[in-house]
Design an enzyme around this catalytic site. Sequence first.
Site, PDB file in Angstrom:
ATOM      1  N   GLY A 164      39.995  34.604  50.865  1.00  0.00           N
ATOM      2  CA  GLY A 164      40.904  35.601  51.426  1.00  0.00           C
ATOM      3  C   GLY A 164      42.305  35.058  51.580  1.00  0.00           C
ATOM      4  O   GLY A 164      42.875  34.506  50.650  1.00  0.00           O
ATOM      5  N   ASP A 170      37.571  36.242  35.427  1.00  0.00           N
ATOM      6  CA  ASP A 170      38.901  35.859  34.952  1.00  0.00           C
ATOM      7  C   ASP A 170      39.878  35.953  36.119  1.00  0.00           C
ATOM      8  O   ASP A 170      40.064  37.027  36.692  1.00  0.00           O
ATOM      9  CB  ASP A 170      39.337  36.797  33.821  1.00  0.00           C
ATOM     10  CG  ASP A 170      40.632  36.377  33.141  1.00  0.00           C
ATOM     11  OD1 ASP A 170      41.303  35.444  33.627  1.00  0.00           O
ATOM     12  OD2 ASP A 170      40.978  36.994  32.128  1.00  0.00           O
ATOM     13  N   GLY A 213      46.718  36.857  41.594  1.00  0.00           N
ATOM     14  CA  GLY A 213      47.835  36.695  42.532  1.00  0.00           C
ATOM     15  C   GLY A 213      48.791  37.873  42.476  1.00  0.00           C
ATOM     16  O   GLY A 213      49.263  38.351  43.512  1.00  0.00           O
ATOM     17  N   ASP A 214      49.077  38.357  41.279  1.00  0.00           N
ATOM     18  CA  ASP A 214      49.944  39.522  41.130  1.00  0.00           C
ATOM     19  C   ASP A 214      49.312  40.753  41.773  1.00  0.00           C
ATOM     20  O   ASP A 214      50.005  41.546  42.426  1.00  0.00           O
ATOM     21  CB  ASP A 214      50.222  39.806  39.653  1.00  0.00           C
ATOM     22  CG  ASP A 214      51.068  38.725  39.000  1.00  0.00           C
ATOM     23  OD1 ASP A 214      51.741  37.967  39.721  1.00  0.00           O
ATOM     24  OD2 ASP A 214      51.049  38.642  37.759  1.00  0.00           O
ATOM     25  N   ALA A 273      40.408  42.466  40.770  1.00  0.00           N
ATOM     26  CA  ALA A 273      41.075  41.959  39.566  1.00  0.00           C
ATOM     27  C   ALA A 273      40.270  40.851  38.893  1.00  0.00           C
ATOM     28  O   ALA A 273      40.188  40.816  37.666  1.00  0.00           O
ATOM     29  CB  ALA A 273      42.480  41.467  39.910  1.00  0.00           C
TER      30      ALA A 273
END
Length: 101
Positions: free
Chosen positions: A9, A31, A36-37, A67
């Site tokens: 987290g 993956d 981060g984006d 993601a």
Amino acid sequence: MLVRADKDGCWLSAPGQPPVHVPGFPVTAVDSNGAGDAHVGAFLALLGQGHDAQTAARGANAAAAYAVTHRGPTTAPGRSELIAFLAADRLTEKLARSGPR
């Protein structure tokens, strides 16, 4: 301040306050490219929609977890994907009440 901690987290701290751990979401990562984006984008979007920092951080953790379960760098969820990913989480109700789908 927000410090990401990968699968664990993130940590969130306001001026003069001790850091608070905001837990991650357990998933099987395939993956990490773009996680981060996805986290930063979701955090800022949720803050911009009027959510408090802790709710935004939890949503950002969910977006990053989503993601990493998809291949490629452009895997951040939209609002409907994030709500579906969270399913029974209490955050779903807050997200569903705010903003466009």
